[in-house]
Design an enzyme around this catalytic site. Structure first.
Site, PDB file in Angstrom:
ATOM      1  N   HIS A  28      38.687  34.404  45.056  1.00  0.00           N
ATOM      2  CA  HIS A  28      38.289  32.997  45.166  1.00  0.00           C
ATOM      3  C   HIS A  28      39.262  32.061  44.477  1.00  0.00           C
ATOM      4  CE1 HIS A  28      34.460  34.510  46.627  1.00  0.00           C
ATOM      5  NE2 HIS A  28      34.276  33.300  47.107  1.00  0.00           N
ATOM      6  N   GLY A  29      39.875  32.506  43.428  1.00  0.00           N
ATOM      7  CA  GLY A  29      40.802  31.609  42.747  1.00  0.00           C
ATOM      8  C   GLY A  29      41.514  32.307  41.618  1.00  0.00           C
TER       9      GLY A  29
END
Lengths: 460, 364
Positions: free
Chosen positions: A322-323
């Site tokens: 996701h990041g």
């Protein structure tokens, strides 16, 4: 190009009219491919090269895996695909993260490592997973390699799902691209309604909630406990309506063009356990992680301890997907741990108690996860938790539009749970469908926040 | 075949009726969320364009209020007390921009109403004429002061009070304002429901700049526009500041030439403010404020600095700017902020007039 800007509506109208004028599969696919590359180049034409590279490498690797005569050759081609895809993802998305983490570790002993100026190509996480699934499926013998570079390139770059999913597998889309879909008014109407619903979710609910959430999370210590509680709940709404709104728009656009995408959300906030939540939230990613990470790691076939380890590893990597930040890693670890605990206690009483308690505890777990997900640093996490515990006073801010958006959110869930659920499909022959459609269009024009708000998942 | 035609006709009829009902629903509920659009007219007493007198001006985006437009286009001042011209009563003209106009708060919470109440508490009969308009700067105020003082019908003014939220409003080059009414917008405001005007505005204009939308179909990345960042040297900064102060001084002189009536400036900077989650308590350049205060005093203008009161209030958890449907710590003064400013202004002016009286008596 964002789905919510005027330019996109004009672009899509042109593509829609043109595509239904074309009679052959090749003509359609070439047009859609050119449109998809234009859609991507609208943001930055330079990254089209990366998309093209990934496409060509996987197309060639896929064919070579199929043609290979020995297992060793198959492995080599698969390794090439993995290296190129994960290499580019690693470089563009995680290079600076690892440099910064190393910097934090090495700074006390005098080492100074500087970060690079790297722009994250939009959608790289999504199209990398798609192309990976293609070569892995061919390697596993579950899929035939595509004969047509145009079809395959369109599968990778198809604009409705290019930048933020749903993560469509080759087995789902390539067969659809191999034929000319027949026009169906019913399907087109369904597509239009799905796009409209997605726009309402994104623009009228998520963006309104986002205006409130962004301000509170920028300085949580300034606001009262009640306001921060509201902001955490609002963020849960924002991220769901933003992403499921995007998915609805993508699914609807594909439908209008004659294609079917898998569902990505199934009212996740009705889940009665963390495992159920993951079966309802970002379903195409959960499915991908299960099939290409969790099961290859051994899944639940190698004893309780190993199963827990696999779960934890899968969710941690899911968080990192996701990041590139430690808060995302922590979010993944949190969900991994919760799933392990749930698994251990699955046969005991805690999960067999009343539905309301199960629901409330699941929501508590999810909300805590969203705090980790939304905060930029652990310091900010601590500030938010401090305010949630009413440790400090602050501004009591209750924005009415965010409350209206939350009421809409509750109403949508309430209708979906009721016997009127079918009404939400807005059948074309019903009077209320015309009223609801008109109201939605007017509301989008009148009440959309003035200004441009990107989709939350574009950053991933 | 006939049946399917019948069904499709039925469906078309349903959709036409449904769209009409849907539109009516939106129109009926829109006053809850959409601001109103009023035609504008020229007020000869002020020689300025004002909102239609007698109309209700609905504001919804920040604050939630309906302002009644009074005589001479005064927002919120729907009546003038009969005794406003009596000997014991004083008349103050209030000037400023949207902060002083205050369409985001109810009429009784507007700055002029708070001032009147604060004076009433101090046993003084004062009528405040709110002449502030959104977007005005000192050129507009000086021009209107001249016309208002010579106009028939407007009571004699005893004091001009300026709410200054940004000193930049006093540093503009001197010019006579030339305002034009847009006939198309006026027609639309007068004849169409506000929801339609707002919808057209949303579709046609850019949300950030309010200019007409410019569509871009070229591929990215978008070239970064604007001047390159350059480091400004200390000398250059000092000369910019000197120019700024010269411009303000010129405008103060123009004001003094335009009127013999005492002028009071309320220095109410847009602080404290919350920027990216951080509280900025006051202007970064205190020297500028002090220099402008000195300039004002040199020109015989009184300056009341309310920044400390605003800061104290925010420290105690009550923010003078912001609304639940906007953001706290930014935007316009709310009812509490107006009251705070009014109370301090009246307190300072009352003390000053008492001090002046005592000095006068001693002089006798």
């Amino acid at each position: 190009m964002q789905f919510t800007i005027t330019e996109f509506f004009i672009f899509f109208a042109v593509v829609l009219v043109a595509v239904w004028q074309l009679r052959t599969r090749l003509q359609r696919n070439v047009l859609l491919l050119v449109a998809s590359y234009y859609f991507y180049a609208y943001w930055d034409y330079r990254f089209c090269g990366l998309l093209l590279l990934s496409t060509i490498v996987d197309f060639v690797a896929g064919r070579q895996i199929e043609l290979a005569t020995s297992q060793q050759q198959r492995r080599r081609w698969l390794a090439l695909s993995l290296c190129v895809n994960l290499g580019s993802l690693g470089f563009f998305k995680y290079c600076n993260f690892f440099i910064e983490s190393a910097q934090a570790l090495l700074a006390p002993i005098g080492f100074d490592v500087s970060t690079l100026e790297i722009v994250l190509p939009v959608g790289i996480s999504f199209y990398t997973f798609q192309t990976l699934s293609y070569t892995i499926d061919i390697y596993r013998g579950k899929l035939r390699a595509s004969d047509s570079l145009v079809d395959f390139a369109l599968y990778v770059a198809f604009f409705p799902q290019l930048v933020a999913g749903p993560i469509v597998r080759a087995a789902e889309l390539l067969p659809q691209l191999a034929v000319v879909p027949a026009w169906s008014s019913r399907r087109a109407y369904g597509g239009f309604q799905t796009v409209l619903r997605g726009l309402v979710k994104k623009v009228l609910i998520a963006d309104r909630l986002g205006e409130f959430v962004d301000v509170v999370f920028a300085g949580p210590d300034l606001y009262s406990g009640a306001t921060v509680w509201l902001a955490v709940i609002a963020y849960a709404g924002q991220i769901y309506y933003d992403f499921s709104g995007y998915s609805d728009i993508a699914i609807g656009l594909a439908k209008l063009l004659g294609y079917r995408f898998p569902k990505n959300f199934r009212h996740p906030y009705l889940a009665l356990s963390p495992a159920q939540f993951w079966r309802r939230w970002h379903m195409t990613l959960s499915r991908w992680l299960r099939d290409y990470l969790y099961i290859p790691l051994g899944g639940n076939r190698m004893g309780e301890r190993r199963t827990s380890l696999n779960l934890l590893a899968t969710m941690t990597l899911g968080g990192l997907w996701h990041g590139a930040a430690w808060t995302f890693v922590l979010w993944g670890v949190w969900h991994g741990m919760v799933l392990c605990v749930e698994r251990s206690f699955a046969s005991h009483t805690p999960w067999r108690v009343w539905r309301s308690i199960r629901w409330a505890s699941t929501m508590g777990i999810v909300m805590f996860g969203w705090i980790l997900f939304r905060c930029d640093s652990l310091k900010q996490v601590a500030e938010v938790l401090g305010q949630l515990a009413f440790l400090h006073t602050g501004i009591l801010w209750l924005p009415p539009l965010a409350l209206v958006a939350m009421a809409l959110m509750l109403a949508e869930y309430a209708v979906w749970m009721s016997r009127y659920r079918l009404m939400m499909r807005l059948p074309a022959d019903r009077f209320y469908s015309a009223v609801a459609t008109t109201v939605m269009i007017w509301c989008l024009i009148l009440y959309a926040p003035r200004g441009f708000t990107p989709f939350v998942y574009f950053q991933f | 075949m006939q049946q399917s035609r019948l069904i499709s006709r039925k469906i078309v009829a349903r959709w036409i009726c449904g769209s009409i009902v849907g539109t009516l629903l939106v129109l009926l509920t829109s006053p809850l969320f959409v601001r109103s659009y009023l035609p504008r007219e020229v007020d000869s007493h002020r020689d300025a364009i004002v909102l239609q007198v007698g109309a209700g001006y609905r504001w919804r985006s920040e604050g939630y209020a309906t302002t009644i437009i009074g005589r001479w286009g005064m927002p919120g001042k729907s009546y003038l007390p009969a005794n406003h011209a009596s000997e014991n009563s004083r008349v103050i003209a209030l000037w400023g921009d949207s902060q002083a106009e205050g369409v985001c708060v109810d009429d009784r919470e507007k700055l002029f109403a708070c001032l009147e109440r604060a004076y009433a508490k101090a046993d003084e009969q004062v009528t405040v004429l709110p002449f502030a308009r959104s977007g005005d700067d000192c050129n507009d105020w000086i021009h209107q002061i001249k016309t208002v003082e010579s106009a028939q019908g407007i009571p004699e003014i005893d004091m001009h009070l300026f709410l200054v939220s940004e000193w930049e409003d006093w540093s503009v080059a001197a010019k006579t304002p030339s305002e034009v009414i847009d006939p198309r917008l006026n027609w639309a405001s007068a004849n169409l429901p506000a929801a339609f005007v707002q919808a057209a505005r949303n579709v046609l204009t850019d949300g950030q700049t309010d200019n007409f939308r410019k569509l871009r179909f070229s591929v990215g990345p978008i070239a970064k526009s604007g001047k390159p960042n350059t480091v400004v040297g200390q000398d250059s900064l000092a000369s910019q500041e000197a120019e700024f102060q010269q411009a303000v001084a010129k405008q103060f002189e123009r004001l003094c030439k335009a009127t013999d009536v005492p002028c009071v400036m309320i220095d109410a900077p847009l602080f404290p403010t919350i920027t990216n989650g951080i509280v900025v308590w006051g202007p970064t350049d205190e020297r500028r404020s002090s220099a402008i205060h000195r300039l004002a005093e040199r020109n015989g203008l009184t300056v009341i600095n309310v920044n400390n009161s605003l800061q104290k209030a925010a420290m105690n958890g009550r923010w003078p700017r912001g609304f639940h449907n906007g953001r706290f710590g930014e935007g316009h003064y709310n009812g509490f902020g107006n009251e705070l400013i009014a109370n301090q202004v009246v307190e300072v002016l009352t003390q000053k007039s008492e001090a002046d009286q005592q000095t006068g008596r001693r002089g006798d």
